[in-house]
Scaffold this active site. Structure first.
Site, PDB file in Angstrom:
ATOM      1  N   HIS A  17       0.845  -1.209   0.000  1.00 19.12           N
ATOM      2  CA  HIS A  17       0.000   0.000   0.000  1.00 19.12           C
ATOM      3  C   HIS A  17       0.875   1.253   0.000  1.00 19.12           C
ATOM      4  O   HIS A  17       0.629   2.199  -0.753  1.00 19.12           O
ATOM      5  CB  HIS A  17      -0.870   0.042   1.260  1.00 19.12           C
ATOM      6  CG  HIS A  17      -1.928  -1.010   1.355  1.00 19.12           C
ATOM      7  ND1 HIS A  17      -2.114  -1.789   2.469  1.00 19.12           N
ATOM      8  CD2 HIS A  17      -2.897  -1.387   0.471  1.00 19.12           C
ATOM      9  CE1 HIS A  17      -3.128  -2.607   2.283  1.00 19.12           C
ATOM     10  NE2 HIS A  17      -3.622  -2.394   1.077  1.00 19.12           N
ATOM     11  N   LYS A  41     -17.197  -7.447   6.717  1.00 17.87           N
ATOM     12  CA  LYS A  41     -16.217  -8.333   7.359  1.00 17.87           C
ATOM     13  C   LYS A  41     -15.612  -7.625   8.562  1.00 17.87           C
ATOM     14  O   LYS A  41     -15.417  -6.416   8.567  1.00 17.87           O
ATOM     15  CB  LYS A  41     -15.141  -8.767   6.366  1.00 17.87           C
ATOM     16  CG  LYS A  41     -14.461  -7.640   5.612  1.00 17.87           C
ATOM     17  CD  LYS A  41     -13.484  -8.201   4.584  1.00 17.87           C
ATOM     18  CE  LYS A  41     -12.917  -7.087   3.715  1.00 17.87           C
ATOM     19  NZ  LYS A  41     -12.006  -7.524   2.690  1.00 17.87           N
ATOM     20  N   ARG A  89      -1.687  -6.103  -8.325  1.00 17.46           N
ATOM     21  CA  ARG A  89      -0.485  -6.896  -8.080  1.00 17.46           C
ATOM     22  C   ARG A  89      -0.310  -7.958  -9.156  1.00 17.46           C
ATOM     23  O   ARG A  89       0.690  -8.012  -9.847  1.00 17.46           O
ATOM     24  CB  ARG A  89      -0.567  -7.558  -6.699  1.00 17.46           C
ATOM     25  CG  ARG A  89      -0.511  -6.569  -5.561  1.00 17.46           C
ATOM     26  CD  ARG A  89      -1.056  -7.132  -4.295  1.00 17.46           C
ATOM     27  NE  ARG A  89      -2.453  -7.531  -4.433  1.00 17.46           N
ATOM     28  CZ  ARG A  89      -3.235  -7.879  -3.440  1.00 17.46           C
ATOM     29  NH1 ARG A  89      -2.760  -7.960  -2.234  1.00 17.46           N
ATOM     30  NH2 ARG A  89      -4.495  -8.209  -3.653  1.00 17.46           N
ATOM     31  N   SER A 127      -2.867  -7.671   2.936  1.00 14.52           N
ATOM     32  CA  SER A 127      -3.144  -7.568   4.379  1.00 14.52           C
ATOM     33  C   SER A 127      -3.572  -8.926   4.920  1.00 14.52           C
ATOM     34  O   SER A 127      -3.184  -9.327   6.017  1.00 14.52           O
ATOM     35  CB  SER A 127      -4.249  -6.550   4.628  1.00 14.52           C
ATOM     36  OG  SER A 127      -3.877  -5.284   4.147  1.00 14.52           O
TER      37      SER A 127
HETATM   38  O1  PNS Z   1      -9.007  -2.865   0.330  1.00 11.43           O
HETATM   39  P1  PNS Z   1     -10.166  -3.349  -0.480  1.00 11.43           P
HETATM   40  O2  PNS Z   1     -11.058  -4.231   0.366  1.00 11.43           O
HETATM   41  O3  PNS Z   1      -9.748  -4.018  -1.752  1.00 11.43           O
HETATM   42  O4  PNS Z   1     -11.038  -2.039  -0.914  1.00 11.43           O
HETATM   43  C1  PNS Z   1     -12.268  -2.167  -1.556  1.00 11.43           C
HETATM   44  C2  PNS Z   1     -12.973  -0.803  -1.684  1.00 11.43           C
HETATM   45  C3  PNS Z   1     -13.062  -0.124  -0.345  1.00 11.43           C
HETATM   46  C4  PNS Z   1     -12.176   0.065  -2.629  1.00 11.43           C
HETATM   47  C5  PNS Z   1     -14.394  -1.053  -2.281  1.00 11.43           C
HETATM   48  O5  PNS Z   1     -15.024  -2.055  -1.543  1.00 11.43           O
HETATM   49  C6  PNS Z   1     -15.265   0.182  -2.300  1.00 11.43           C
HETATM   50  O6  PNS Z   1     -14.985   1.144  -2.981  1.00 11.43           O
HETATM   51  N1  PNS Z   1     -16.353   0.151  -1.527  1.00 11.43           N
HETATM   52  C7  PNS Z   1     -17.277   1.270  -1.422  1.00 11.43           C
HETATM   53  C8  PNS Z   1     -18.660   0.891  -1.959  1.00 11.43           C
HETATM   54  C9  PNS Z   1     -18.785   1.181  -3.432  1.00 11.43           C
HETATM   55  O7  PNS Z   1     -18.544   2.260  -3.907  1.00 11.43           O
HETATM   56  N2  PNS Z   1     -19.166   0.125  -4.191  1.00 11.43           N
HETATM   57  C10 PNS Z   1     -19.375   0.222  -5.617  1.00 11.43           C
HETATM   58  C11 PNS Z   1     -18.089   0.181  -6.397  1.00 11.43           C
HETATM   59  S1  PNS Z   1     -17.891  -1.378  -7.102  1.00 11.43           S
END
Ligand code: PNS
Length: 162
Positions: A17, A41, A89, A127
């Site tokens: 990150h 989660k 990645r 993570s």
């Molecule tokens: O670290 P992560 O779990 O890969 O991050 C995922 C994240 C937070 C980027 C994604 O779940 C997100 O943007 N959630 C917010 C809800 C949203 O906007 N959903 C629609 C987009 S697909």
């Protein structure tokens, strides 16, 4: 002013990150590291702990940390950010990231997703794996910032191999 959001769960922040944040800080005028609240989660670290750890490890003046609920594109508009940064990645990340990027574009075509590659040595770091390996007694010192390592040590009794 080019402002980017770097969203994620950051449970906890890893060197992968951090690598992406550093690259983003050179590419954009401002970067907001945005931690998603109210995850379904259960995270290992609380929101406050995760935000504090991120704040402690970002030395770049144009990078700030925020939290958001709901849709990422709504947060991007609120923050007046034109870009969303996501690290990719391996090819296995691509399908999920493609879906998210295209859904976000469907929701708001003004917000552009930029994919970035971390340094090769972090391409396998996540993570989830860091927590699993640490929990089982593996050495993750090279994969997370020192403050995160200390937090992991404080949080988890390392498995003792007899
Ligand atoms: O670290 P992560 O779990 O890969 O991050 C995922 C994240 C937070 C980027 C994604 O779940 C997100 O943007 N959630 C917010 C809800 C949203 O906007 N959903 C629609 C987009 S697909």
């Amino acid at each position: 002013m080019r402002r980017a959001i770097y969203p994620g769960t950051f449970d906890p922040i890893t060197m992968g990150h951090l690598d992406i944040i550093e690259r983003s800080s050179k590419l954009f005028d401002e970067v907001v590291v945005a931690l998603l609240l109210n995850m379904e989660k259960q995270p290992m670290f609380s929101t406050d702990e995760r935000v504090a750890m991120i704040r402690e490890v970002i030395p770049w003046a144009n990078v700030t940390v925020g939290t958001f609920e709901g849709l990422l594109v709504h947060y991007a508009v609120q923050q007046q950010a034109q870009f969303v940064v996501r690290g990719i990645r391996a090819i296995s990340d691509y399908e999920y990231e493609l879906q998210m990027a295209l859904m976000n574009r469907e929701l708001n075509a003004q917000v552009e997703t930029i994919f970035m590659l971390p340094a090769v040595e972090y391409t396998y770091v996540s993570s989830r794996l860091v927590k699993e390996v640490f929990r089982l007694g593996g050495d993750v010192a090279r994969l997370v910032p020192p403050v995160v390592l200390e937090s992991l040590k404080a949080r988890l009794p390392v498995a003792v191999v007899t």
